[in-house]
Enzyme design. Structure first.
Site, short mmCIF file in Angstrom:
data_model
loop_
_atom_site.label_atom_id
_atom_site.label_comp_id
_atom_site.label_asym_id
_atom_site.label_seq_id
_atom_site.Cartn_x
_atom_site.Cartn_y
_atom_site.Cartn_z
N GLY B 73 -60.71 -13.25 28.74
CA GLY B 73 -60.17 -14.17 29.74
C GLY B 73 -59.84 -15.52 29.10
CB THR B 74 -61.66 -17.55 26.58
OG1 THR B 74 -62.84 -17.71 27.37
CG2 THR B 74 -61.42 -18.81 25.77
CG HIS B 182 -66.64 -10.13 31.53
ND1 HIS B 182 -67.69 -10.89 31.95
CD2 HIS B 182 -65.79 -10.96 30.89
CE1 HIS B 182 -67.48 -12.14 31.55
NE2 HIS B 182 -66.34 -12.21 30.92
CB CYS B 305 -82.88 -28.69 31.40
SG CYS B 305 -82.87 -28.37 33.16
#
Lengths: 73, 360
Positions: B73-74, B182, B305
């Site tokens: 996808g990237t 995905h 975090c």
């Protein structure tokens, strides 16, 4: 601007600066000002969000990393 | 005893759809050859690839020659966005996925379009004189749908549709668009790039001598076919699955909002069917994810975090909502009422316990 309570939260990671603010803002009278000094980047978003959620006033980021809050209730 | 895990992070990756699993195994036997070759196995691979393209096109209601398979996808985002860019900066919504932001930064000149508290761009606030505009179909962290078709713009429009592809019909009005298999239950390693016929798109990267001039590298034929099979199944099921997920998410939104000092974010109505995000005041996001995992619930978080970068979610930041104590719950096609009930039974106690640790 006369600050009633200074909280030095430098070096503390999120959510500790907000926890400190949430615990200690009651030490100032209603209408009083609390300044939170924090270098954790999340404080820039989370302190105004805390004010909105808890019905307090976010006065502003007076200088980089120094956030001023007015106790409204 | 640790109960069976309920995986509630489909927005990161949906488990492989059964339709994809069968297709994938069969296609590994038939789709191994180079689809450019003229021998039998090559023709077979070519047939499977063309079939995959045709199925994806039909599911997305676009033309087959507008569809390109990429390695992720990237990659589809990078190619789609940078290939459309004309002279001028990249304007992108402040809540875009990091792949869009990285592409814009790489292009060298970028400008953010602000969003409101729900995470939505103002359709009339797109800056003029830019080289390309990037606005997602729906937000991957908070689910808010974007007014893609209504954007007031003069530059070409790229849409990152990775969060919504298969789950919702595509919006209208774009020049190029990206999806990721995905995220709908296809295998990882398959992206979908759609470039509108007539759009001025120029390959921003080195070319190749493959079948599709918009991509490069040896085609992953079995995975593309499995991705197409999953997409077809998901589109066929989406009315039923989407309605069920929408109702379950409504329940999570209501129950989370009843916990003191918890803010449920994103648009409550105009949203993706399967995901919801909320933030718990005074709660450490990592502790929250860890405690829920110990109880068998796998959720994501946008809190600093929990991020590899140790910076809070840009999405939450841009919306101006609490970034700590953040949880994103996203349902799979199999998530049951019992899974959601179980999560909602555990959640108030977990939040209370973590707050008690810091004396609140």
């Amino acid at each position: 601007m006369s600050i009633d309570l200074d909280l030095d939260c430098r070096g503390l990671l999120c959510p500790l600066p907000v926890i400190e603010l949430g615990k200690r803002y009651v030490e100032v009278p209603v209408g009083g000002l609390v300044a939170v000094l924090a270098d954790d980047v999340a404080a820039r978003t989370d302190i105004p969000a805390w004010c909105r959620m808890r019905g307090q006033e976010f006065v502003g980021e007076e200088e980089p990393g120094r956030y001023v809050v007015r106790r409204l209730s | 005893m640790r109960k069976a895990a309920a995986y509630l992070d489909s927005a990161s990756s949906e488990p492989l759809h059964p339709a994809a699993r069968e297709t994938l195994l069969a296609a590994y036997d038939r789709g191994y050859a180079d689809p450019r070759r003229l021998h039998g196995p090559g023709r077979d691979a070519r047939l499977l690839l063309d079939n995959a393209r045709a199925v994806v096109a039909e599911c997305l209601e676009v033309r087959p020659d507008e569809v390109t398979f990429t390695a992720s996808g990237t990659e589809a985002v990078h190619r789609g966005l940078l290939g459309l860019r004309r002279v001028g900066p990249v304007a992108y919504a402040a809540v875009e996925h990091s792949s869009v932001v990285h592409a814009a930064t790489w292009a060298g000149d970028a400008v953010e379009i602000p969003v409101d508290r729900l995470g939505r761009v103002d359709a009339s606030a797109v800056p003029a004189d830019v080289g390309v505009v990037a606005v997602q179909s729906a937000n991957h962290e908070v689910g808010t749908l974007q007014p893609v078709a209504d954007l007031d713009r003069d530059a070409p429009l790229f849409v990152d549709a990775c969060a919504s592809m298969g789950r919702l019909p595509l919006p209208h009005g774009w020049d190029a668009l990206a999806g990721s298999a995905h995220k709908w239950g296809g295998p990882a390693g398959v992206g979908v790039l759609v470039v509108r016929k007539g759009a001025r798109w120029v390959n921003p990267f080195p070319g190749d001598d493959r079948i599709d001039e918009r991509s490069s590298g040896f085609e992953n034929v079995p995975a593309a076919l499995a991705a197409a099979a999953a997409l077809r199944a998901v589109v066929e099921e989406r009315a039923e699955v989407g309605a069920r997920q929408r109702a379950l998410v409504d329940r999570i939104r209501r129950a989370a909002a009843e916990i003191p000092d918890v803010e449920v974010v994103g648009d409550p109505v105009e949203r993706l069917p399967h995901l919801v995000t909320f933030s718990c005041l005074y709660v450490d996001g990592e502790a929250l994810v860890t405690e829920l995992d110990r109880r068998g619930y796998g959720v994501a978080s946008g809190s600093a975090c929990t991020a590899s970068t140790l910076t809070p979610s840009r999405v939450l930041e841009a919306m101006g909502v609490l970034t700590h104590g953040n949880v994103r719950v996203s349902l799979t096609r199999d998530t049951s009422e019992a899974d959601v009930d179980g999560l909602l039974t555990e959640l108030p106690g977990v939040v209370r316990e973590i707050r008690a640790r810091v004396g609140l």
